[in-house]
Motif scaffolding. Structure first.
Motif, short mmCIF file in Angstrom:
data_model
loop_
_atom_site.label_atom_id
_atom_site.label_comp_id
_atom_site.label_asym_id
_atom_site.label_seq_id
_atom_site.Cartn_x
_atom_site.Cartn_y
_atom_site.Cartn_z
N UNK A 43 0.73 -1.16 0.06
CA UNK A 43 0.04 0.05 -0.08
C UNK A 43 1.11 1.49 -0.12
N UNK A 44 0.57 2.08 -0.81
CA UNK A 44 1.20 3.47 -1.04
C UNK A 44 1.07 4.20 0.32
N UNK A 50 -0.37 -6.75 0.08
CA UNK A 50 -1.63 -7.58 -0.13
C UNK A 50 -1.52 -7.89 -1.30
N UNK A 51 -2.44 -9.04 -1.77
CA UNK A 51 -2.43 -9.47 -3.28
C UNK A 51 -2.88 -8.16 -4.29
N UNK A 52 -2.21 -8.23 -5.43
CA UNK A 52 -2.49 -7.26 -5.99
C UNK A 52 -4.25 -7.17 -6.60
N UNK A 53 -4.68 -8.40 -6.76
CA UNK A 53 -6.05 -8.64 -7.06
C UNK A 53 -7.03 -7.79 -5.87
N UNK A 54 -6.65 -7.78 -4.74
CA UNK A 54 -7.34 -6.98 -3.88
C UNK A 54 -7.09 -5.35 -3.55
N UNK A 57 -6.28 0.59 -6.91
CA UNK A 57 -5.24 1.26 -7.89
C UNK A 57 -5.56 2.74 -8.14
N UNK A 58 -4.87 3.77 -7.89
CA UNK A 58 -5.29 5.09 -8.21
C UNK A 58 -3.96 5.53 -9.22
N UNK A 66 -10.08 1.62 0.31
CA UNK A 66 -10.53 2.68 -0.23
C UNK A 66 -10.20 3.87 0.31
N UNK A 67 -10.15 3.92 1.81
CA UNK A 67 -9.84 4.99 2.34
C UNK A 67 -8.46 5.55 2.08
N UNK A 68 -7.43 4.51 1.98
CA UNK A 68 -6.22 4.97 1.80
C UNK A 68 -5.85 5.31 0.27
N UNK A 69 -6.63 4.90 -0.47
CA UNK A 69 -6.74 5.42 -1.83
C UNK A 69 -7.45 6.57 -1.93
N UNK A 70 -8.28 7.09 -0.94
CA UNK A 70 -8.75 8.46 -0.96
C UNK A 70 -7.84 9.35 -0.45
#
Ligand SMILES: [Zn+2]
Length: 78
Positions: A43-44, A50-54, A57-58, A66-70
């Motif tokens: 996670x950035x 975690x698996x790439x499938x889960x 990506x932003x 979703x929260x970390x992506x946000x």
């Protein structure tokens, strides 16, 4: 002379049977690890793997949720 031939035949048969028994008793396939779905990414935001499938990506970055992506990369702001 005949007895020696019989003995040889018995030894050969015994060895053959032993080898056959050993071969059938062996596990045919080597235990393999269950395949991970895709490769692992981190996670950035928080760096968890975690698996790439889960992953979410932003742009070119991947996040665990979703929260970390946000929130976006890094832990400095936000
Ligand atoms: Zn995260």
């Amino acid at each position: 002379m005949g007895r020696i031939l019989v003995l040889v035949a018995i030894v050969v048969a015994a060895v053959w049977l032993l080898r056959r028994a050993l071969a059938s008793g062996k596990p045919q396939e080597v235990a393999r690890k269950p395949a991970v779905e895709g490769d692992l990414v981190s996670c950035a935001r928080c760096g968890v793997h975690l698996p790439r499938a889960e992953a979410r990506s932003v742009g070119e970055r991947l996040y665990c949720s979703e929260e970390h992506a946000r929130l976006g990369p890094g832990a400095g702001r936000g």
